[in-house]
Scaffold this motif. Sequence first.
Motif, short mmCIF file in Angstrom:
data_model
loop_
_atom_site.label_atom_id
_atom_site.label_comp_id
_atom_site.label_asym_id
_atom_site.label_seq_id
_atom_site.Cartn_x
_atom_site.Cartn_y
_atom_site.Cartn_z
N MET A 8 52.26 -21.74 4.17
CA MET A 8 52.86 -21.91 5.48
C MET A 8 54.35 -21.67 5.35
O MET A 8 54.99 -22.17 4.42
CB MET A 8 52.59 -23.32 6.01
N THR A 9 54.89 -20.89 6.25
CA THR A 9 56.33 -20.67 6.30
C THR A 9 56.85 -21.16 7.64
O THR A 9 56.06 -21.41 8.57
CB THR A 9 56.68 -19.18 6.14
N LEU A 10 58.15 -21.27 7.74
CA LEU A 10 58.73 -21.63 9.02
C LEU A 10 58.41 -20.58 10.08
O LEU A 10 58.17 -20.92 11.24
CB LEU A 10 60.25 -21.81 8.88
N ALA A 11 58.36 -19.32 9.68
CA ALA A 11 58.03 -18.25 10.62
C ALA A 11 56.61 -18.42 11.16
O ALA A 11 56.38 -18.28 12.37
CB ALA A 11 58.19 -16.88 9.95
N ARG A 12 55.66 -18.69 10.26
CA ARG A 12 54.27 -18.90 10.71
C ARG A 12 54.15 -20.11 11.62
O ARG A 12 53.43 -20.09 12.61
CB ARG A 12 53.35 -19.09 9.50
N LEU A 13 54.87 -21.16 11.25
CA LEU A 13 54.86 -22.38 12.06
C LEU A 13 55.44 -22.09 13.44
O LEU A 13 54.91 -22.53 14.46
CB LEU A 13 55.66 -23.46 11.34
N ARG A 14 56.49 -21.32 13.47
CA ARG A 14 57.14 -20.96 14.73
C ARG A 14 56.21 -20.15 15.62
O ARG A 14 56.26 -20.21 16.83
CB ARG A 14 58.44 -20.20 14.42
N GLN A 15 55.31 -19.38 15.01
CA GLN A 15 54.39 -18.53 15.77
C GLN A 15 53.20 -19.29 16.34
O GLN A 15 52.46 -18.72 17.15
CB GLN A 15 53.90 -17.38 14.89
N GLU A 16 53.02 -20.54 15.95
CA GLU A 16 51.93 -21.34 16.51
C GLU A 16 52.26 -21.66 17.98
O GLU A 16 53.16 -22.47 18.25
CB GLU A 16 51.77 -22.65 15.73
N PRO A 17 51.59 -21.03 18.93
CA PRO A 17 51.97 -21.19 20.34
C PRO A 17 51.87 -22.62 20.85
O PRO A 17 52.67 -23.04 21.69
CB PRO A 17 51.02 -20.26 21.10
N ALA A 18 50.92 -23.40 20.35
CA ALA A 18 50.76 -24.77 20.84
C ALA A 18 51.94 -25.67 20.47
O ALA A 18 52.18 -26.67 21.14
CB ALA A 18 49.47 -25.36 20.29
#
Length: 160
Positions: free
Chosen positions: A3-13
């Motif tokens: 998990m990266t901050l970018a992936r986390l940021r992409q979580e729409p919920a």
Amino acid sequence: MPMTLARLRQEPALRLRVLAGHDLLDRPVGWVHVSELDDPTPFLEGGELLLTTGLRVDADTDFRAFVARLVDREVAGLGFGIGLGHDVVPVGLVTAADEAGLPLLEVPKRTPFIAISKAVSAAVAADSYAEVTATNAAQRELTAAALTGSGTVDKGVKAR
């Protein structure tokens, strides 16, 4: 895949908004920790996304010192929850994070911190499962090669 901050940021919920460190979002997040302490670093190992609502933060807070401690501890980033103690992330914190190279995420009130923790935890579990699965597959292949007496593994690796 970690998990990266970018992936986390992409979580729409989650509805996270990046306020600082836009070019540092490839940092892996090993875990999530929530703290309202002035100095949470004794409770951190590095690689965490630290979440806070800033309940102990006011106009006199030394954001540069706070951010410097987090950077020295090598946290992945800081998430600041708005809507409780603050309607917006304090400008001084945004400036300090930007200057120090610390990714800063705004967490809206409607996003529970536990949702962020669950997203990171699920990614950590998926990575662990993938590692165990790959190890088991390699071991099965080596065992099969040893039992058939061929001395070779499907991928051309000689067994000893």
